[in-house]
Design an enzyme around this catalytic site. Sequence first.
Site, short mmCIF file in Angstrom:
data_model
loop_
_atom_site.label_atom_id
_atom_site.label_comp_id
_atom_site.label_asym_id
_atom_site.label_seq_id
_atom_site.Cartn_x
_atom_site.Cartn_y
_atom_site.Cartn_z
N GLY A 187 -9.03 3.88 7.33
CA GLY A 187 -8.86 5.33 7.44
C GLY A 187 -7.43 5.76 7.62
O GLY A 187 -7.04 6.84 7.16
N PHE A 188 -6.63 4.95 8.27
CA PHE A 188 -5.24 5.32 8.54
C PHE A 188 -4.34 4.09 8.46
O PHE A 188 -4.76 2.98 8.77
CB PHE A 188 -5.10 5.94 9.94
N GLY A 189 -3.10 4.31 8.07
CA GLY A 189 -2.12 3.24 8.05
C GLY A 189 -1.48 3.06 9.42
O GLY A 189 -1.64 3.89 10.32
N GLY A 190 -0.77 1.96 9.58
CA GLY A 190 0.01 1.75 10.79
C GLY A 190 -0.77 1.31 12.00
O GLY A 190 -0.28 1.42 13.13
N MET A 246 -10.90 -6.40 6.02
CA MET A 246 -10.17 -5.36 6.75
C MET A 246 -9.84 -5.87 8.15
O MET A 246 -10.74 -6.27 8.90
CB MET A 246 -11.00 -4.09 6.86
N SER A 296 0.84 -1.19 0.00
CA SER A 296 0.00 0.00 0.00
C SER A 296 0.87 1.24 0.00
O SER A 296 1.68 1.44 0.91
CB SER A 296 -0.90 0.01 1.24
N ASP A 300 -5.07 3.10 -1.73
CA ASP A 300 -6.10 3.38 -0.72
C ASP A 300 -6.73 4.74 -0.99
O ASP A 300 -6.13 5.79 -0.70
CB ASP A 300 -5.47 3.35 0.68
N HIS A 337 -1.33 -1.42 -4.23
CA HIS A 337 -2.59 -1.18 -3.54
C HIS A 337 -2.78 0.32 -3.34
O HIS A 337 -1.94 1.00 -2.74
CB HIS A 337 -2.60 -1.88 -2.18
N MET A 341 -9.49 7.44 -0.19
CA MET A 341 -10.35 7.83 0.94
C MET A 341 -10.96 9.21 0.69
O MET A 341 -10.29 10.10 0.17
CB MET A 341 -9.53 7.87 2.23
N GLY A 401 1.74 -2.31 4.10
CA GLY A 401 2.20 -0.93 3.94
C GLY A 401 3.46 -0.68 4.72
O GLY A 401 4.57 -0.68 4.19
N ASP A 435 -6.16 -6.63 4.54
CA ASP A 435 -5.59 -5.28 4.62
C ASP A 435 -5.65 -4.79 6.05
O ASP A 435 -6.73 -4.69 6.64
CB ASP A 435 -6.39 -4.35 3.69
N GLY A 436 -4.47 -4.48 6.61
CA GLY A 436 -4.42 -3.87 7.93
C GLY A 436 -3.53 -4.61 8.90
O GLY A 436 -3.83 -5.74 9.26
N GLY A 437 -2.43 -3.99 9.28
CA GLY A 437 -1.56 -4.59 10.30
C GLY A 437 -0.85 -5.85 9.84
O GLY A 437 -0.43 -6.66 10.67
N MET A 474 -12.48 3.53 -0.43
CA MET A 474 -13.11 3.76 0.88
C MET A 474 -13.87 5.08 0.79
O MET A 474 -13.50 6.10 1.37
CB MET A 474 -12.03 3.79 1.97
N HIS A 510 -8.69 0.45 -3.91
CA HIS A 510 -9.57 0.18 -2.77
C HIS A 510 -10.32 1.46 -2.45
O HIS A 510 -9.76 2.39 -1.85
CB HIS A 510 -8.70 -0.30 -1.60
#
Length: 217
Positions: A141-144, A136, A7, A34, A32, A36, A197, A175-177, A67, A65
Amino acid sequence: MIKIAPSILSADYAALGQAVDLLRPWGADWVHLDVMDGAFVPNITFGAPMTKALRKHTDLVFDAHLMVNEPAKWVQDFKNAGADIVTIHIEADRHAHRTLQLIRSLGMKAGVALNPQTPPSAIEYLLESCDLVLVMTVNPGFGGQKFIREAAEKIKVIRKMLDERGLRDVEIEVDGGVNAETAKLCAGYGATVLVAGNAVYSSPDPAKMIETLKNTK
């Protein structure tokens, strides 16, 4: 082998073209994107114009993606920008089936995404209309953010739903973490594509990290 879709949300926004340029040498499979809108999620990133500008930097699959609320309004723009896959959120579209059909009619692959609190049953009757299901494992909404293990357990349910319908070509993306540890859990549950990411862009050796994630079992 697992596909890896880094990402660019975690890349340097002042050098996104360079961030995309590096992905093929690093061994990535997809890019990827993102997208938003500041309404469906509490952040604003970029849209079709930026996607179009980045398209000239690589021939890798562009995995958009969305969002955003009312995603159908933006499908044609992302087709024109060079997206290969467009994924919409079931929570953001009252006419998701129609939007998935629209995406496919334009020659792109269609994906449907679920937020952490959304049960797999919400997309049960859309599976024949999509090419990808995005799970998800953080709130979008946010990375990390920290990986939500309970959300990842939905992968098993979705894998079973797809197998029962003979839909073995439908990808399950997470997607996520995602990192070297959480990737093992996702792959074990049946994921086929991992969005990474921070794990990639913050790694001292991104190519090695992508190789590690690809070979996750």
